[in-house]
Design a protein around this motif. Structure first.
Motif, PDB file in Angstrom:
ATOM      1  N   LYS A 138      -2.909  10.313   2.968  1.00 27.58           N
ATOM      2  CA  LYS A 138      -3.210  11.342   3.961  1.00 27.58           C
ATOM      3  C   LYS A 138      -2.093  11.462   4.980  1.00 27.58           C
ATOM      4  O   LYS A 138      -1.697  12.557   5.362  1.00 27.58           O
ATOM      5  CB  LYS A 138      -4.533  11.036   4.663  1.00 27.58           C
ATOM      6  N   LYS A 173      -9.084  -0.617  -6.420  1.00 28.03           N
ATOM      7  CA  LYS A 173     -10.519  -0.854  -6.216  1.00 28.03           C
ATOM      8  C   LYS A 173     -10.855  -2.341  -6.338  1.00 28.03           C
ATOM      9  O   LYS A 173     -11.665  -2.861  -5.576  1.00 28.03           O
ATOM     10  CB  LYS A 173     -11.326  -0.034  -7.209  1.00 28.03           C
ATOM     11  N   ASP A 209       0.833  -1.209   0.000  1.00 29.11           N
ATOM     12  CA  ASP A 209       0.000   0.000   0.000  1.00 29.11           C
ATOM     13  C   ASP A 209       0.865   1.255   0.000  1.00 29.11           C
ATOM     14  O   ASP A 209       0.534   2.251  -0.644  1.00 29.11           O
ATOM     15  CB  ASP A 209      -0.922   0.003   1.216  1.00 29.11           C
ATOM     16  N   ARG A 214      -8.342  -2.338  -1.574  1.00 29.50           N
ATOM     17  CA  ARG A 214      -7.325  -1.678  -0.752  1.00 29.50           C
ATOM     18  C   ARG A 214      -7.408  -0.162  -0.832  1.00 29.50           C
ATOM     19  O   ARG A 214      -6.510   0.538  -0.387  1.00 29.50           O
ATOM     20  CB  ARG A 214      -5.940  -2.145  -1.204  1.00 29.50           C
ATOM     21  N   ASP A 215      -8.495   0.364  -1.357  1.00 27.66           N
ATOM     22  CA  ASP A 215      -8.597   1.796  -1.568  1.00 27.66           C
ATOM     23  C   ASP A 215      -8.552   2.603  -0.269  1.00 27.66           C
ATOM     24  O   ASP A 215      -7.909   3.648  -0.210  1.00 27.66           O
ATOM     25  CB  ASP A 215      -9.839   2.151  -2.390  1.00 27.66           C
ATOM     26  N   LYS A 216      -9.164   2.114   0.788  1.00 26.59           N
ATOM     27  CA  LYS A 216      -9.153   2.846   2.062  1.00 26.59           C
ATOM     28  C   LYS A 216      -7.746   2.914   2.644  1.00 26.59           C
ATOM     29  O   LYS A 216      -7.304   3.971   3.102  1.00 26.59           O
ATOM     30  CB  LYS A 216     -10.102   2.202   3.068  1.00 26.59           C
ATOM     31  N   SER A 217      -7.040   1.800   2.630  1.00 26.87           N
ATOM     32  CA  SER A 217      -5.701   1.790   3.228  1.00 26.87           C
ATOM     33  C   SER A 217      -4.713   2.631   2.417  1.00 26.87           C
ATOM     34  O   SER A 217      -3.859   3.308   2.981  1.00 26.87           O
ATOM     35  CB  SER A 217      -5.183   0.362   3.392  1.00 26.87           C
ATOM     36  N   ASN A 277      -5.548   5.270   0.555  1.00 23.06           N
ATOM     37  CA  ASN A 277      -5.923   6.669   0.810  1.00 23.06           C
ATOM     38  C   ASN A 277      -5.422   7.129   2.172  1.00 23.06           C
ATOM     39  O   ASN A 277      -4.995   8.278   2.323  1.00 23.06           O
ATOM     40  CB  ASN A 277      -7.438   6.850   0.708  1.00 23.06           C
ATOM     41  N   GLU A 278      -5.455   6.254   3.170  1.00 21.79           N
ATOM     42  CA  GLU A 278      -4.923   6.599   4.487  1.00 21.79           C
ATOM     43  C   GLU A 278      -3.429   6.864   4.420  1.00 21.79           C
ATOM     44  O   GLU A 278      -2.927   7.790   5.058  1.00 21.79           O
ATOM     45  CB  GLU A 278      -5.218   5.486   5.485  1.00 21.79           C
TER      46      GLU A 278
END
Length: 66
Positions: A55, A42, A3, A46-49, A51-52
């Motif tokens: 950030k 997508k 990631d 793994r899109d949330k991890s 993006n985290e």
């Protein structure tokens, strides 16, 4: 790819797009690469991890802003 590597690659591509002309080969390549990476992220969920990670990277202290 991890990631972290995916998020770093996306950020490099974003920087390239912002700092090159639209007809430049690296600009075009970066846009295509972003599309491929986003599709992969997508599909694998793994899109949330990712993006985290982006950030976190943006919130770190920076010595120089280009």
């Amino acid at each position: 790819m991890s990631d972290e590597h995916l998020s770093e690659t996306l950020q490099v591509c974003k920087w390239t797009i912002e700092n090159t002309e639209p007809l430049h080969s690296q600009h075009i390549r970066s846009k295509k690469l972003i599309r491929r990476i986003m599709k992969f992220i997508k599909q694998t969920g793994r899109d949330k991890s990712v993006n985290e990670r982006i950030k976190e990277s943006n919130n770190r202290a920076v010595l120089f802003n280009d």
